[in-house]
Design an enzyme around this catalytic site. Structure first.
Site, PDB file in Angstrom:
ATOM      1  N   ARG A 174      -3.666  -2.975  -1.314  1.00  0.00           N
ATOM      2  CA  ARG A 174      -3.914  -1.394  -1.058  1.00  0.00           C
ATOM      3  C   ARG A 174      -3.085  -0.421  -1.900  1.00  0.00           C
ATOM      4  O   ARG A 174      -3.598   0.803  -1.848  1.00  0.00           O
ATOM      5  CB  ARG A 174      -3.197  -1.160   0.335  1.00  0.00           C
ATOM      6  CG  ARG A 174      -3.811  -1.828   1.423  1.00  0.00           C
ATOM      7  CD  ARG A 174      -2.902  -1.865   2.819  1.00  0.00           C
ATOM      8  NE  ARG A 174      -2.544  -0.413   3.260  1.00  0.00           N
ATOM      9  CZ  ARG A 174      -3.359   0.468   3.898  1.00  0.00           C
ATOM     10  NH1 ARG A 174      -4.686  -0.080   4.208  1.00  0.00           N
ATOM     11  NH2 ARG A 174      -2.838   1.558   4.300  1.00  0.00           N
ATOM     12  N   ARG A 178      -0.236   2.226 -12.048  1.00  0.00           N
ATOM     13  CA  ARG A 178      -1.051   2.960 -12.979  1.00  0.00           C
ATOM     14  C   ARG A 178      -0.189   3.072 -14.456  1.00  0.00           C
ATOM     15  O   ARG A 178       1.074   3.216 -14.147  1.00  0.00           O
ATOM     16  CB  ARG A 178      -1.305   4.466 -12.286  1.00  0.00           C
ATOM     17  CG  ARG A 178      -1.966   4.534 -11.247  1.00  0.00           C
ATOM     18  CD  ARG A 178      -2.787   5.748 -10.993  1.00  0.00           C
ATOM     19  NE  ARG A 178      -3.577   5.930 -10.147  1.00  0.00           N
ATOM     20  CZ  ARG A 178      -3.225   6.414  -8.728  1.00  0.00           C
ATOM     21  NH1 ARG A 178      -1.890   6.900  -8.919  1.00  0.00           N
ATOM     22  NH2 ARG A 178      -3.898   6.551  -7.721  1.00  0.00           N
ATOM     23  N   ARG A 250       3.392  -5.242  14.759  1.00  0.00           N
ATOM     24  CA  ARG A 250       4.408  -4.667  14.531  1.00  0.00           C
ATOM     25  C   ARG A 250       4.596  -3.148  15.209  1.00  0.00           C
ATOM     26  O   ARG A 250       3.218  -2.766  15.255  1.00  0.00           O
ATOM     27  CB  ARG A 250       4.738  -4.334  12.971  1.00  0.00           C
ATOM     28  CG  ARG A 250       4.521  -5.521  12.067  1.00  0.00           C
ATOM     29  CD  ARG A 250       5.747  -6.471  12.359  1.00  0.00           C
ATOM     30  NE  ARG A 250       7.228  -5.961  11.716  1.00  0.00           N
ATOM     31  CZ  ARG A 250       8.370  -6.424  12.001  1.00  0.00           C
ATOM     32  NH1 ARG A 250       8.412  -7.626  12.586  1.00  0.00           N
ATOM     33  NH2 ARG A 250       9.517  -5.855  11.470  1.00  0.00           N
ATOM     34  N   ARG A 280      11.207   4.178   5.753  1.00  0.00           N
ATOM     35  CA  ARG A 280      11.043   5.486   5.315  1.00  0.00           C
ATOM     36  C   ARG A 280      11.570   6.751   5.930  1.00  0.00           C
ATOM     37  O   ARG A 280      11.739   6.506   7.252  1.00  0.00           O
ATOM     38  CB  ARG A 280       9.622   5.591   4.945  1.00  0.00           C
ATOM     39  CG  ARG A 280       8.439   5.602   6.191  1.00  0.00           C
ATOM     40  CD  ARG A 280       7.206   5.389   5.724  1.00  0.00           C
ATOM     41  NE  ARG A 280       6.153   5.112   6.594  1.00  0.00           N
ATOM     42  CZ  ARG A 280       4.840   5.083   6.575  1.00  0.00           C
ATOM     43  NH1 ARG A 280       4.412   5.089   5.224  1.00  0.00           N
ATOM     44  NH2 ARG A 280       4.127   4.733   7.636  1.00  0.00           N
ATOM     45  N   GLU A 301      12.144   6.087  10.204  1.00  0.00           N
ATOM     46  CA  GLU A 301      11.059   4.933  10.634  1.00  0.00           C
ATOM     47  C   GLU A 301      11.618   3.653  10.655  1.00  0.00           C
ATOM     48  O   GLU A 301      12.032   3.293   9.615  1.00  0.00           O
ATOM     49  CB  GLU A 301       9.795   5.395   9.899  1.00  0.00           C
ATOM     50  CG  GLU A 301       8.819   4.403  10.419  1.00  0.00           C
ATOM     51  CD  GLU A 301       7.399   4.635   9.719  1.00  0.00           C
ATOM     52  OE1 GLU A 301       7.217   5.868   9.648  1.00  0.00           O
ATOM     53  OE2 GLU A 301       6.630   3.951   9.233  1.00  0.00           O
ATOM     54  N   TYR A 349      -6.052  -4.275  10.026  1.00  0.00           N
ATOM     55  CA  TYR A 349      -5.354  -3.239   9.382  1.00  0.00           C
ATOM     56  C   TYR A 349      -6.550  -2.167   8.805  1.00  0.00           C
ATOM     57  O   TYR A 349      -6.916  -2.220   7.919  1.00  0.00           O
ATOM     58  CB  TYR A 349      -4.525  -3.768   8.415  1.00  0.00           C
ATOM     59  CG  TYR A 349      -3.547  -3.050   7.745  1.00  0.00           C
ATOM     60  CD1 TYR A 349      -3.158  -1.563   7.975  1.00  0.00           C
ATOM     61  CD2 TYR A 349      -2.724  -3.559   6.676  1.00  0.00           C
ATOM     62  CE1 TYR A 349      -2.160  -1.005   7.318  1.00  0.00           C
ATOM     63  CE2 TYR A 349      -1.541  -2.766   6.001  1.00  0.00           C
ATOM     64  CZ  TYR A 349      -1.570  -1.338   6.418  1.00  0.00           C
ATOM     65  OH  TYR A 349      -0.260  -0.916   5.817  1.00  0.00           O
ATOM     66  N   ASP A 351      -7.719   1.881   7.916  1.00  0.00           N
ATOM     67  CA  ASP A 351      -7.356   3.102   7.727  1.00  0.00           C
ATOM     68  C   ASP A 351      -8.536   4.005   8.499  1.00  0.00           C
ATOM     69  O   ASP A 351      -9.527   3.501   8.963  1.00  0.00           O
ATOM     70  CB  ASP A 351      -7.725   3.438   6.263  1.00  0.00           C
ATOM     71  CG  ASP A 351      -6.751   2.943   5.525  1.00  0.00           C
ATOM     72  OD1 ASP A 351      -5.433   2.791   5.765  1.00  0.00           O
ATOM     73  OD2 ASP A 351      -6.798   2.597   4.126  1.00  0.00           O
TER      74      ASP A 351
HETATM   75  N1  UDP Z   1       4.997  -1.132   0.224  1.00  0.00           N
HETATM   76  C1  UDP Z   1       6.195  -1.814  -0.230  1.00  0.00           C
HETATM   77  N2  UDP Z   1       7.022  -0.633  -0.652  1.00  0.00           N
HETATM   78  C2  UDP Z   1       6.509   0.534  -0.632  1.00  0.00           C
HETATM   79  C3  UDP Z   1       5.395   0.875   0.004  1.00  0.00           C
HETATM   80  C4  UDP Z   1       4.663  -0.070   0.610  1.00  0.00           C
HETATM   81  O1  UDP Z   1       6.458  -2.799  -0.659  1.00  0.00           O
HETATM   82  O2  UDP Z   1       7.544   1.434  -1.115  1.00  0.00           O
HETATM   83  C5  UDP Z   1       4.043  -2.452   0.796  1.00  0.00           C
HETATM   84  C6  UDP Z   1       4.554  -2.686   2.139  1.00  0.00           C
HETATM   85  O3  UDP Z   1       4.269  -4.157   2.411  1.00  0.00           O
HETATM   86  C7  UDP Z   1       3.273  -2.180   2.714  1.00  0.00           C
HETATM   87  C8  UDP Z   1       2.041  -2.218   1.900  1.00  0.00           C
HETATM   88  O4  UDP Z   1       2.790  -2.268   0.623  1.00  0.00           O
HETATM   89  O5  UDP Z   1       3.145  -2.536   4.097  1.00  0.00           O
HETATM   90  C9  UDP Z   1       1.149  -1.194   2.053  1.00  0.00           C
HETATM   91  O6  UDP Z   1       1.755   0.126   1.868  1.00  0.00           O
HETATM   92  P1  UDP Z   1       0.905   1.238   2.553  1.00  0.00           P
HETATM   93  O7  UDP Z   1       1.664   2.592   2.044  1.00  0.00           O
HETATM   94  O8  UDP Z   1      -0.448   1.420   2.278  1.00  0.00           O
HETATM   95  O9  UDP Z   1       1.470   1.171   3.954  1.00  0.00           O
HETATM   96  P2  UDP Z   1       1.163   1.910   5.322  1.00  0.00           P
HETATM   97  O10 UDP Z   1       1.284   3.448   4.961  1.00  0.00           O
HETATM   98  O11 UDP Z   1      -0.078   1.613   5.897  1.00  0.00           O
HETATM   99  O12 UDP Z   1       2.255   1.483   6.255  1.00  0.00           O
END
Ligand code: UDP
Length: 384
Positions: A174, A178, A250, A280, A301, A349, A351
């Site tokens: 996902r 870059r 979850r 976060r 969170e 999962y 979007d």
């Molecule tokens: N992820 C991570 N570190 C980060 C952000 C994301 O390891 O700082 C991993 C984590 O397993 C997450 C996945 O990448 O579930 C996808 O991230 P995304 O930001 O798409 O998660 P969402 O916002 O859908 O929870």
């Protein structure tokens, strides 16, 4: 086509989009939801004290490559330009996400250009992994062990409650990697935020004379008898009363706090270290940069396994669950007169844009089947 009474369970995006399409086609639509608000987990509300628009169930940023979906949502809300830029605190510093040239140069204390950085990361990466299957393999193959340990391992263990070795590579896919300074979290062509939040947008979708919404109303199986068809956007296992066991989800806990002024200077700050218990902090006013508020509302969170009374957020889809899921899917497919839709109904999962796309397609398939006189009892357009 005869007018039919249709029941939609769940007033989130799936229910609203399908309901609207069927109402526009001349059907009579009833949408029920167990909660006291529409919008499902996209629900937004203004905080009475600060005036800040709060994403009550965590951050939702709209992004899509699908022009039709983009046109659709713009038909029901004014979208403001928004770029999701995420920071992460890890190992005592703040870094830019998704991993980009700034992150790499800061992390390694270097001043590399794009080509040099690409070659450098390739020396870090485990190139013996040719076909990554797990989250961990995907990370080791594409960013190597140091960046993996700093940004992904701890965060993912906290977010999913298991080892990244037990999660599919698709979860990490996902996120982009870059070799330039583009810190846009998404790579889709359209990105934005509804000016007044998602709940007014979904209210507008539901605003049709042939749609009735009943909140605080739980589904009971005897309701189905009054309707020609049911669209179910509740949990897949929930429809069957969890008879075969529970699929894993979850859930999230939000520790809400307020702050005078600007707490963290950005909307989303991730915490990569395993010993920080939260994943976060979101500071909601930064999701609406066109507004100005003195006060601030923040969510710290935490992620944990969902219990029977918790709101399910993320379907886990662990390898070990595949058999149970397959059994539920077989049951769903054998269930006449019910179509399973959305994130919970199909246990995926999803979007928001994909949810809307699938809802539009499901409604179109239903209407086509109805027009051709097919037996709607056996109708199944669910993407199960
Ligand atoms: N992820 C991570 N570190 C980060 C952000 C994301 O390891 O700082 C991993 C984590 O397993 C997450 C996945 O990448 O579930 C996808 O991230 P995304 O930001 O798409 O998660 P969402 O916002 O859908 O929870």
């Amino acid at each position: 086509m005869a007018k039919k009474e249709i029941l939609l369970v769940g007033a989130g995006l799936s229910g609203a989009v399908i309901g609207r399409r069927l109402a526009e086609a001349g059907h009579s639509v009833t949408i029920i939801d167990g909660r006291d608000h529409i919008g499902g987990n996209c629900h937004t509300a203004r905080d009475a004290d600060t005036g800040v628009l709060v994403h009550e169930y965590g951050p939702h940023i709209f992004h899509t490559d699908d022009d039709e979906v983009w046109d659709y949502v713009n038909g029901f809300a004014t979208f403001m330009p928004y770029r999701n830029r995420v920071k992460t605190t890890a190992q005592g510093q703040v870094f830019s996400l998704p991993v980009n040239l700034h992150t790499i140069n800061q992390f390694y204390g270097r001043t590399m250009g794009p080509t040099e950085a690409r070659s450098f990361i390739e020396t870090q990466a485990d190139t013996t992994i040719t076909d990554p299957q797990t989250f961990e393999e995907q990370a080791l193959r594409f960013v190597g062990p140091d960046l993996y340990a700093a940004f992904f391992k701890g965060y993912t263990e906290k977010q999913w409650g298991c080892s990244p070795r037990d999660l599919p590579a698709s979860i990490l896919k996902r996120l982009p990697l870059r070799f330039n300074y583009d810190d846009n979290y998404f790579f889709h062509k359209h990105q934005g935020m509804p000016k007044d939040g998602y709940t007014p947008m979904i209210t507008a979708i539901l605003d049709h004379p042939s749609i009735t919404v009943q909140l605080n109303t739980l589904y009971a199986p005897d309701m189905a008898a009054n309707f020609a068809h049911v669209f179910w956007s509740g949990a897949l296992d929930g429809y069957f009363g969890f008879e075969l066991g529970r699929l894993g989800y979850r859930t999230l806990d939000f520790e809400r706090f307020t702050h005078d002024g600007d707490y963290q200077g950005c909307a989303v700050m991730n915490y990569g270290d395993a010993d920080v218990p939260h994943t976060r902090i979101t500071e909601h006013k930064h999701f609406a940069p066109w507004e100005s508020h003195d006060g601030s509302v923040c969510y710290r969170e935490y992620s944990r396994a969902a219990g029977p009374d918790d709101i399910p957020y993320y379907p886990i889809r662990m390898v070990a669950e595949k058999e149970l899921l397959a059994e539920y899917i077989d049951r769903a497919k054998a269930t006449q007169g019910v179509t399973f839709v959305g994130r919970l109904g199909t246990y995926r999962y999803l979007d928001m844009d994909v949810t809307i796309r699938e809802a539009m397609d499901t409604a179109a398939a239903y209407l086509a089947a109805d027009a051709s006189g097919d037996t709607l009892g056996a109708f199944h357009a669910d993407p199960l």
